[in-house]
Write an enzyme that holds these catalytic residues in place. Structure first.
Site, PDB file in Angstrom:
ATOM      1  N   ASP A  73      16.983 -27.235  -7.748  1.00 43.94           N
ATOM      2  CA  ASP A  73      18.124 -28.047  -7.311  1.00 43.94           C
ATOM      3  C   ASP A  73      17.933 -28.544  -5.878  1.00 43.94           C
ATOM      4  O   ASP A  73      18.156 -29.716  -5.577  1.00 43.94           O
ATOM      5  CB  ASP A  73      19.422 -27.226  -7.378  1.00 43.94           C
ATOM      6  CG  ASP A  73      19.691 -26.728  -8.788  1.00 43.94           C
ATOM      7  OD1 ASP A  73      18.970 -27.143  -9.709  1.00 43.94           O
ATOM      8  OD2 ASP A  73      20.625 -25.920  -8.950  1.00 43.94           O
ATOM      9  N   SER A 121      26.158 -29.190  -7.016  1.00 41.00           N
ATOM     10  CA  SER A 121      27.003 -29.472  -5.860  1.00 41.00           C
ATOM     11  C   SER A 121      26.598 -28.576  -4.688  1.00 41.00           C
ATOM     12  O   SER A 121      26.632 -29.005  -3.533  1.00 41.00           O
ATOM     13  CB  SER A 121      28.472 -29.253  -6.216  1.00 41.00           C
ATOM     14  OG  SER A 121      28.639 -28.006  -6.863  1.00 41.00           O
TER      15      SER A 121
HETATM   16  C1  GLA Z   1      20.670 -23.508 -11.492  1.00 37.55           C
HETATM   17  C2  GLA Z   1      19.687 -23.010 -10.449  1.00 37.55           C
HETATM   18  C3  GLA Z   1      18.308 -23.634 -10.656  1.00 37.55           C
HETATM   19  C4  GLA Z   1      17.837 -23.494 -12.102  1.00 37.55           C
HETATM   20  C5  GLA Z   1      18.928 -23.936 -13.077  1.00 37.55           C
HETATM   21  C6  GLA Z   1      18.564 -23.661 -14.506  1.00 37.55           C
HETATM   22  O1  GLA Z   1      20.948 -24.859 -11.343  1.00 37.55           O
HETATM   23  O2  GLA Z   1      20.136 -23.309  -9.144  1.00 37.55           O
HETATM   24  O3  GLA Z   1      17.391 -23.045  -9.758  1.00 37.55           O
HETATM   25  O4  GLA Z   1      17.408 -22.202 -12.365  1.00 37.55           O
HETATM   26  O5  GLA Z   1      20.152 -23.293 -12.802  1.00 37.55           O
HETATM   27  O6  GLA Z   1      17.471 -24.433 -14.896  1.00 37.55           O
END
Ligand code: GLA
Length: 398
Positions: free
Chosen positions: A179, A128
């Site tokens: 993400d 999000s």
């Molecule tokens: C979160 C972080 C990502 C990644 C994941 C685990 O979503 O924002 O950068 O490290 O955890 O894979």
């Protein structure tokens, strides 16, 4: 989505008329496999969802940014020439962090009113925060230079990078790039096979003939700011520093092959660090195998890799917890489930399961019931649809 209603709502907060209003959106993501590998320069394999943050935006003629969200009606007002001072806001620091980092990167940011509609469940491990950051970045850059979206294209990878820096500096989570990259660069019905070392990527069509990816939300809220995430990252950095002494040619933990790791693992004396590194090395390898399996339509193999990924996150990386483990265990008991794992950072949040289409209803019912019995509150389920990445919604869509 009825955008006319969104515009109406916007006008009810900010007044005036719809002249100059533009609408932007950026999605959350589900990571298929490759968890906690991105900040070690490894591989990840996420897909953007159709669940997204949508921003209604209108320029102002002063240097103020005003923010509101449809589900949080408190207005935040900030001065564009003083953004450093808003780091401790309860809400709004993602957006203002992005504005600040964009300015520092040389973008022309102008005053504006922004209204957020967030459809990615907050704190659920479906990014999000990245959805908000990337939608904000695209909105602010587009308003600041109206040629964007017309004759000029936004560099979405740069938007992802700036959003990541904002998360580091404003939210305090030293996240990797996965993400924000997935939110910015997603493509309908494709997953992104991303090499986090150099951001080279390949869009891999996701054809799950007869199967669906079901997201299960444990509804256990977690905040990455609580420190466990940064702690894991620091442990990986320690492991890397030890191995690098004997392998000076490597620049990232994510470059270490299974074979190299097995030959050098005796160098790591601390058991905890060894477990963390072992997870990263093997998880990285599982991404490569998963991409191959999905390209060949071998869903059984992909399911096994999903299971192995979860087990490693539970036993070696230790980021699952009772809620995620319960949901995954129950998912695996249902007929027609090829694999189930947690997705995202862990510590609560969501799972993803590969479920045969004729079993989806039963899956949701059985896993939901067992989860409620064991955990004491309800889980939620979504059939994940893979959508496009961050963009301006053009008049047609509006
Ligand atoms: C979160 C972080 C990502 C990644 C994941 C685990 O979503 O924002 O950068 O490290 O955890 O894979």
């Amino acid at each position: 989505m009825n955008y006319k209603n969104l515009i109406k709502e916007f006008l009810s907060y900010f007044g005036g008329d719809d002249k100059g209003i533009r609408i932007f959106t950026s999605p959350g993501r589900v990571n298929l496999i490759g968890e906690h590998t991105d900040y070690s320069g490894g591989y990840v394999f996420p897909a953007a969802l159709t669940l997204a943050t949508t921003v209604v935006a209108r320029p102002r003629d002063d240097r103020k940014i005003r923010l509101i969200a449809t589900d949080l009606k408190e207005m935040v007002e900030a001065d564009l020439d003083n953004l450093e001072t808003y780091k401790d806001l309860k809400w709004g620091n993602y957006q203002l962090g992005v504005a600040d980092e964009l300015q520092k990167a040389g973008y022309n940011i102008i005053g504006c009113d922004l209204m957020y509609e967030d459809k990615v469940p907050l704190g659920s491990g479906l990014s999000s925060s990245a959805a908000i950051e990337v939608a904000t970045a695209i909105a602010l850059v587009s308003l600041g230079d109206p040629e964007y979206g017309r004759s000029k294209e936004i560099d979405k990878i740069e938007m992802a990078k700036i959003s990541q820096i904002a998360e580091h500096n404003y939210v305090g989570v030293k996240c990797g790039i996965m993400d924000q990259f997935a939110s910015a660069m997603g493509k309908k019905d494709h997953a992104i096979f991303l090499n986090c070392r150099d951001l080279s990527y390949e869009l891999v069509p996701i054809r799950l003939s007869g199967y669906s990816l079901i997201i299960g939300n444990t509804n256990k809220k977690r905040s990455l700011g609580e420190g466990k995430y940064n702690e894991r990252r620091a442990e990986c950095e320690q492991g890397f520093a030890i191995l690098k002494k004997e392998m000076p040619e490597i620049s990232y933990l994510g470059e270490i092959t299974v074979w190299n790791f097995e030959n050098k693992k005796h160098l790591i004396e601390d058991d905890v660090i060894l477990k963390r590194v072992q997870h990263v090395v093997y998880e990285n390898h599982r991404v490569l195998e998963s991409v191959e399996a999905l390209k060949q339509g071998d869903l059984n193999r992909f399911g096994q890799l999903m299971n192995a990924s979860h087990d490693s996150l539970r036993d070696l990386y230790e980021v699952t917890g009772k809620e995620l483990d319960t949901m995954v265990n129950e998912a695996r008991k249902v007929d027609g489930v090829l694999g189930a794992r947690m997705t995202g950072a862990g510590f609560g949040g969501c799972t993803v399961s590969l479920v045969r289409n004729d079993m989806v209803d039963e899956f949701i019912e059985r896993v939901g019931k067992a989860y409620r019995e064991q955990i004491g509150y309800d889980a939620s389920f979504y059939i994940s649809e893979i959508g496009d990445g961050g963009r301006e919604l053009k008049f047609k869509e509006v």
